[in-house]
Enzyme design. Sequence first.
Site, mmCIF file in Angstrom:
data_model
loop_
_atom_site.group_PDB
_atom_site.id
_atom_site.type_symbol
_atom_site.label_atom_id
_atom_site.label_comp_id
_atom_site.label_asym_id
_atom_site.label_seq_id
_atom_site.Cartn_x
_atom_site.Cartn_y
_atom_site.Cartn_z
ATOM 1 N N HIS A 117 38.917 35.821 43.679
ATOM 2 C CA HIS A 117 39.739 34.691 44.141
ATOM 3 C C HIS A 117 40.411 34.933 45.485
ATOM 4 C CE1 HIS A 117 39.302 32.645 40.278
ATOM 5 N NE2 HIS A 117 39.378 33.854 39.750
ATOM 6 N N SER A 131 43.360 35.713 38.237
ATOM 7 C CA SER A 131 42.662 34.439 38.146
ATOM 8 C C SER A 131 43.457 33.350 37.445
ATOM 9 C CB SER A 131 41.302 34.625 37.476
ATOM 10 O OG SER A 131 41.431 35.314 36.257
ATOM 11 N N LYS A 145 32.733 31.000 43.955
ATOM 12 C CA LYS A 145 34.073 30.431 44.122
ATOM 13 C C LYS A 145 34.225 29.948 45.572
ATOM 14 C CE LYS A 145 35.481 32.431 39.937
ATOM 15 N NZ LYS A 145 35.634 33.674 39.187
HETATM 16 C C1 PLP Z 1 34.973 34.214 38.017
HETATM 17 C C2 PLP Z 1 35.361 35.637 37.927
HETATM 18 C C3 PLP Z 1 34.418 36.602 37.585
HETATM 19 C C4 PLP Z 1 33.033 36.253 37.138
HETATM 20 O O1 PLP Z 1 32.234 35.838 38.192
HETATM 21 P P1 PLP Z 1 30.953 34.941 37.864
HETATM 22 O O2 PLP Z 1 30.133 35.045 39.081
HETATM 23 O O3 PLP Z 1 31.472 33.570 37.586
HETATM 24 O O4 PLP Z 1 30.302 35.558 36.658
HETATM 25 C C5 PLP Z 1 34.808 37.924 37.618
HETATM 26 N N1 PLP Z 1 36.063 38.274 37.935
HETATM 27 C C6 PLP Z 1 37.008 37.358 38.228
HETATM 28 C C7 PLP Z 1 38.403 37.799 38.573
HETATM 29 C C8 PLP Z 1 36.681 36.016 38.221
HETATM 30 O O5 PLP Z 1 37.605 35.095 38.487
#
Ligand code: PLP
Length: 389
Positions: free
Chosen positions: A203, A175, A235
């Site tokens: 991602h 990330s 995302k």
């Molecule tokens: C954003 C993210 C999460 C958390 O997801 P949310 O739905 O925002 O709680 C978990 N793992 C990774 C790699 C992320 O980038």
Amino acid sequence: MTADLDQALERLQAAGLYRRRRVQDRPQQPEALVDGRPMLSFCSNDYLGLANHPEVIAALQRGAEHWGVGSGAAHLVNGHSAAHHALEEELADFTRRPRALLFSTGYMANLGIISALTGRGDTLWQDRLNHASLLDGALLSRAALRRYPHADAAELGRLIGEQDTRMIATDGVFSMDGDLAPLPALALIARHAGAWLLVDDAHGLGVLGREGRGTLDHFGLDAEQVPILMGTLGKAFGTFGAFVAGSETLIETLIQRARSYIYTTATPPALAEATRTSLALARREDWRREHLQALIARFRAGANQLGLPLSESPTPIQPLIAGSSHQALAWAAELETRGILVGAIRPPTVPEGSARLRVCLSAAHTETMVDRLLDALGALRPETPNASP
Ligand SMILES: *Cc1c(COP(=O)(O)O)cnc(C)c1O
């Protein structure tokens, strides 16, 4: 008591580690209005530009008319609606797996998966740069957490040796770095060790692979090679929530045991309707991924020409490593004076000494916007990016 806290806050300030929220006055989009000021934003994870899509908004509105707002209960009580159920079936179809299970957030999904499948006495291996939610899941599970050097499958293989291992967990796309985990090699190691392999593809889904099926599709890996796929919906899919996809047995086990699934209210059914629409758009509209790839190539070529400290990232996450937190903040502040918003990412989110600007591209950006970003980066004072070691 608060004197201690005040001192701790002052230390964060002095170290350049203090975090502040900005107030956004517009929906998620590149042309942001931040604390009342127009800014061109390169911060969001809205990779496909679906967070503010008219069809997704209309689906949420229709969903609210049909379902009301609150789900009213946890999934196992009576909060599991036909909308949630249909979305789970569509996510299973999307990921080519027998079942999918919705969680309220990705953070909760990772806590739930890891604590349901590992426990005291088990060993769990994680990449050093894994997302915080994977690490926190390990802490909650009470399994022994061991970490291997970033993306180094050979070293993991050596470290594991013949040790009993219950699970290997990794981000698919990292990330804060945008690089990919060496999934084919990790899948071999997991199989040899008889361990679960969990890939958090927050991602990668929507962005990589055919129809946006993510990092696994990019590498051509199936559900046997990677038995646990976790994805987020906030995302690339532009809505909110998360899911796990895998075998019938895996999903039934999570329903019985994952505490972050059981002891929380189901997300609003209207949200599931919105996600059904955005998932269909994400699968169908290849032009979003193609445009995004073109923007990534344009940014990287331009940044290269400017001599900026680019990393090896093939994804919309393009970090520019600054080193110190103060340097990262100084770069971000200078871009801000030029009307460009880029996140300065500092420890503990990234390792000490690797603070950075995290440029995030989206299909909602235009080529002209990327050029504006490059112009602003190129105009940074000489003691900033270009001169950094
Ligand atoms: C954003 C993210 C999460 C958390 O997801 P949310 O739905 O925002 O709680 C978990 N793992 C990774 C790699 C992320 O980038």
